[in-house]
Design an enzyme around this catalytic site. Structure first.
Site, PDB file in Angstrom:
ATOM      1  N   ARG A  21     -52.052 -11.463 -13.930  1.00 36.01           N
ATOM      2  CA  ARG A  21     -51.365 -12.724 -13.612  1.00 36.01           C
ATOM      3  C   ARG A  21     -52.015 -13.901 -14.323  1.00 36.01           C
ATOM      4  NH1 ARG A  21     -49.052 -12.092  -7.555  1.00 36.01           N
ATOM      5  NH2 ARG A  21     -48.437  -9.941  -7.833  1.00 36.01           N
ATOM      6  N   SER A 137     -41.777  -2.302  11.860  1.00 36.98           N
ATOM      7  CA  SER A 137     -41.836  -3.302  10.799  1.00 36.98           C
ATOM      8  C   SER A 137     -40.924  -2.890   9.647  1.00 36.98           C
ATOM      9  CB  SER A 137     -43.300  -3.399  10.335  1.00 36.98           C
ATOM     10  OG  SER A 137     -43.455  -4.327   9.312  1.00 36.98           O
ATOM     11  N   SER A 189     -37.274 -12.660   0.318  1.00 34.92           N
ATOM     12  CA  SER A 189     -37.361 -13.676  -0.721  1.00 34.92           C
ATOM     13  C   SER A 189     -37.218 -13.157  -2.137  1.00 34.92           C
ATOM     14  CB  SER A 189     -38.691 -14.410  -0.600  1.00 34.92           C
ATOM     15  OG  SER A 189     -39.743 -13.525  -0.918  1.00 34.92           O
ATOM     16  N   HIS A 217     -38.096 -18.248   4.369  1.00 32.98           N
ATOM     17  CA  HIS A 217     -37.192 -18.621   3.263  1.00 32.98           C
ATOM     18  C   HIS A 217     -35.843 -19.103   3.768  1.00 32.98           C
ATOM     19  CE1 HIS A 217     -39.822 -17.555  -0.053  1.00 32.98           C
ATOM     20  NE2 HIS A 217     -40.300 -16.636   0.775  1.00 32.98           N
ATOM     21  N   THR A 245     -42.380 -21.699   7.700  1.00 32.08           N
ATOM     22  CA  THR A 245     -43.360 -22.413   6.873  1.00 32.08           C
ATOM     23  C   THR A 245     -42.967 -23.876   6.745  1.00 32.08           C
ATOM     24  OG1 THR A 245     -44.539 -22.432   4.760  1.00 32.08           O
ATOM     25  CG2 THR A 245     -42.188 -21.986   4.654  1.00 32.08           C
ATOM     26  N   LYS A 248     -42.315 -24.727   2.035  1.00 26.95           N
ATOM     27  CA  LYS A 248     -41.247 -24.429   1.070  1.00 26.95           C
ATOM     28  C   LYS A 248     -40.165 -25.502   1.209  1.00 26.95           C
ATOM     29  CE  LYS A 248     -42.688 -19.585   1.083  1.00 26.95           C
ATOM     30  NZ  LYS A 248     -43.549 -19.533  -0.097  1.00 26.95           N
ATOM     31  N   THR A 365     -45.426  -7.292  -5.938  1.00 26.29           N
ATOM     32  CA  THR A 365     -44.517  -8.194  -5.224  1.00 26.29           C
ATOM     33  C   THR A 365     -43.124  -7.569  -5.129  1.00 26.29           C
ATOM     34  OG1 THR A 365     -45.792 -10.005  -6.168  1.00 26.29           O
ATOM     35  CG2 THR A 365     -43.724 -10.598  -5.138  1.00 26.29           C
TER      36      THR A 365
HETATM   37  C1  LIG Z   1     -41.539 -14.029   3.714  1.00 21.43           C
HETATM   38  C2  LIG Z   1     -42.762 -14.883   3.647  1.00 21.43           C
HETATM   39  N1  LIG Z   1     -43.487 -15.068   4.759  1.00 21.43           N
HETATM   40  C3  LIG Z   1     -44.590 -15.831   4.751  1.00 21.43           C
HETATM   41  C4  LIG Z   1     -45.009 -16.455   3.595  1.00 21.43           C
HETATM   42  C5  LIG Z   1     -46.242 -17.307   3.623  1.00 21.43           C
HETATM   43  O1  LIG Z   1     -45.890 -18.667   3.661  1.00 21.43           O
HETATM   44  P1  LIG Z   1     -46.974 -19.770   3.354  1.00 21.43           P
HETATM   45  O2  LIG Z   1     -46.812 -20.121   1.909  1.00 21.43           O
HETATM   46  O3  LIG Z   1     -46.689 -20.909   4.269  1.00 21.43           O
HETATM   47  O4  LIG Z   1     -48.302 -19.150   3.628  1.00 21.43           O
HETATM   48  C6  LIG Z   1     -44.300 -16.293   2.409  1.00 21.43           C
HETATM   49  C7  LIG Z   1     -44.766 -16.972   1.171  1.00 21.43           C
HETATM   50  O5  LIG Z   1     -44.279 -16.831   0.104  1.00 21.43           O
HETATM   51  C8  LIG Z   1     -43.146 -15.488   2.437  1.00 21.43           C
HETATM   52  O6  LIG Z   1     -42.437 -15.282   1.330  1.00 21.43           O
END
Ligand SMILES: Cc1ncc(COP(=O)(O)O)c(C=O)c1O
Length: 409
Positions: A21, A137, A189, A217, A245, A248, A365
């Site tokens: 990366r 999960s 996401s 998201h 969050t 974002k 990812t």
């Molecule tokens: C699905 C999901 N949950 C949690 C998070 C974590 O969020 P934060 O950036 O607030 O730590 C992300 C971050 O990309 C995410 O995509």
């Protein structure tokens, strides 16, 4: 042990697999999003347009958010100076938690320094509160949920992504008296697909399980007041714990859970990730509060409509050129390249040749073979930016002789 050699080996592995990366050094300029400056390694500066940010609505430069942050900074100083328990709870934190509880129609909310920590800390703590807890999960849950579930020492079952029949089988196979929790997301996401919230809530009712949803998201972007997909689909009341969050769509930083007062009280008291970490800076809490409040209003609704319109336009145009896209009807626009080296190359060419910044998304990812460019259009990406992106993608796709029709299925 030659520690340095071990580090070299680990890093070399990433290079060989084409998934080392590289962080692009950018400077966002307030009032100018999505335009930014790229500082190249040689010190040269190049203007760029950011197409992969998660500041989905441009709230990171909204005057109301900035004003609230300035005000709090001047009033109270930089940091909170403590954990929530030891001098780190301020009026700004309390206000934000009240705003979030109201957003999701829950009794309480609990702030963390990120949604990652909120997921990890909450999910890893729940088995302490419910001994014998089994967590179900979704296979494509975010790393923060996976970590929380993995570290908690409790039992876990992984159900195939969005497969409610598989989830049912797993639930039915376990002791009916065991405490259970189903953890999933509302918008995944990387593909931009939606979790089957209602069907999962039905199963939770049938099997006496709690529900935990990550709306990271979706918050700010869906629902009449921005509470996410569960608000849009009128299902908020059926979810026990909602995670979101502030980093974002709300454009600031921090994460939270919204749930019952009792659940907040217990997590607050048992989760090391909450207890032993300095609370959010008050200015961040103030900015997030302004952002959440604003996105509850008709101005927020307007931004949400613009956001969806931009996503639809971009998807329609890229699809029209035969590019291999995933479209589940959300705001996320993934174009599949299917090879880590090609994906990186395309991303480099877009950046260097066209001033378009979209980070390559590789394993872990996303699964190998589905490497992609993930575009995040927003209300601040205008027609000029959109035209430039579409033209660049068209040229590069031809230049790299990448397949259109065949991959487009
Ligand atoms: C699905 C999901 N949950 C949690 C998070 C974590 O969020 P934060 O950036 O607030 O730590 C992300 C971050 O990309 C995410 O995509």
């Amino acid at each position: 042990m030659d520690y340095t050699a071990k580090l070299d080996q680990a890093i070399d592995r990433l290079h060989q697999e084409g998934r080392y990366r590289t962080f692009i050094d950018i400077e966002r300029r307030n009032g100018n999003f999505p335009h930014a400056i790229w500082r190249k390694p040689d010190g040269v500066e190049q203007p760029i347009t950011v197409w992969c940010g998660n500041d989905y609505l441009g709230m990171g430069q909204h005057p109301a958010v900035l004003a609230a942050m300035h005000e709090a900074l001047d009033a109270t100083g930089a940091g909170s100076g403590g954990t929530r328990n030891i001098s780190g709870t301020t009026v700004y934190h309390k206000r934000l938690e009240a705003e979030l509880a109201d957003l999701h129609g829950k009794e309480s909310a609990l702030l963390f320094t990120s949604a990652y920590i909120a997921n990890d800390a909450t999910l890893s703590t729940l088995p302490k509160l419910f001994p014998g807890l089994i967590i179900y999960s979704d296979a494509l849950n975010h790393a923060s949920m996976i970590e929380g579930v993995r570290r908690n020492g409790g039992a876990k079952r992984i159900f195939r992504h969005n497969d409610v029949e598989h989830l049912r089988e797993l639930l039915a196979a376990d002791d009916p008296t065991a405490p259970k929790l189903i953890a999933f997301e509302s918008v995944y996401s990387m593909d931009g697909d939606f979790g089957p919230i209602e069907a999962i809530c039905d199963l939770a009712d049938e099997f006496g399980a709690l529900t935990y949803i990550d709306e990271v998201h979706a918050v700010g972007m869906y629902g009449a007041r921005g509470a996410g997909i569960s608000e849009r689909d009128r299902l908020m009341h059926r979810l026990d714990i909602i995670n979101g969050t502030l980093a974002k769509a709300y454009g600031v930083m921090g994460g939270y859970i919204a749930t019952s007062a009792k659940m907040c009280d217990a997590v607050r008291s048992y989760a090391p990730g909450f207890i032993f970490s300095t609370s959010l800076a008050p200015a961040l809490a103030a900015g997030a509060t302004a952002s959440v409040a604003l996105l509850k209003t008709s101005e927020g609704q307007k931004l949400r409509v613009q956001h969806q319109t931009q996503a639809t336009i971009l998807k329609t145009r890229l699809k029209g050129m035969g590019l291999p896209m995933i479209d589940h009807g959300s705001h996320i626009v993934p174009v599949i390249v299917g090879d880590p080296v090609h994906t990186k190359k395309l991303s480099d060419m877009l950046l260097e040749g066209y001033g378009i910044y979209v980070q390559p998304i590789n394993f872990p990812t996303v699964p190998r073979g589905t490497e992609r460019l993930r575009f995040t259009p927003s209300p601040v990406h205008g027609p000029k930016e959109m035209d430039a992106l579409v033209r660049a993608m068209d040229e590069l796709w031809s230049h790299c002789a990448l397949n259109r029709a065949e991959l487009a299925g």
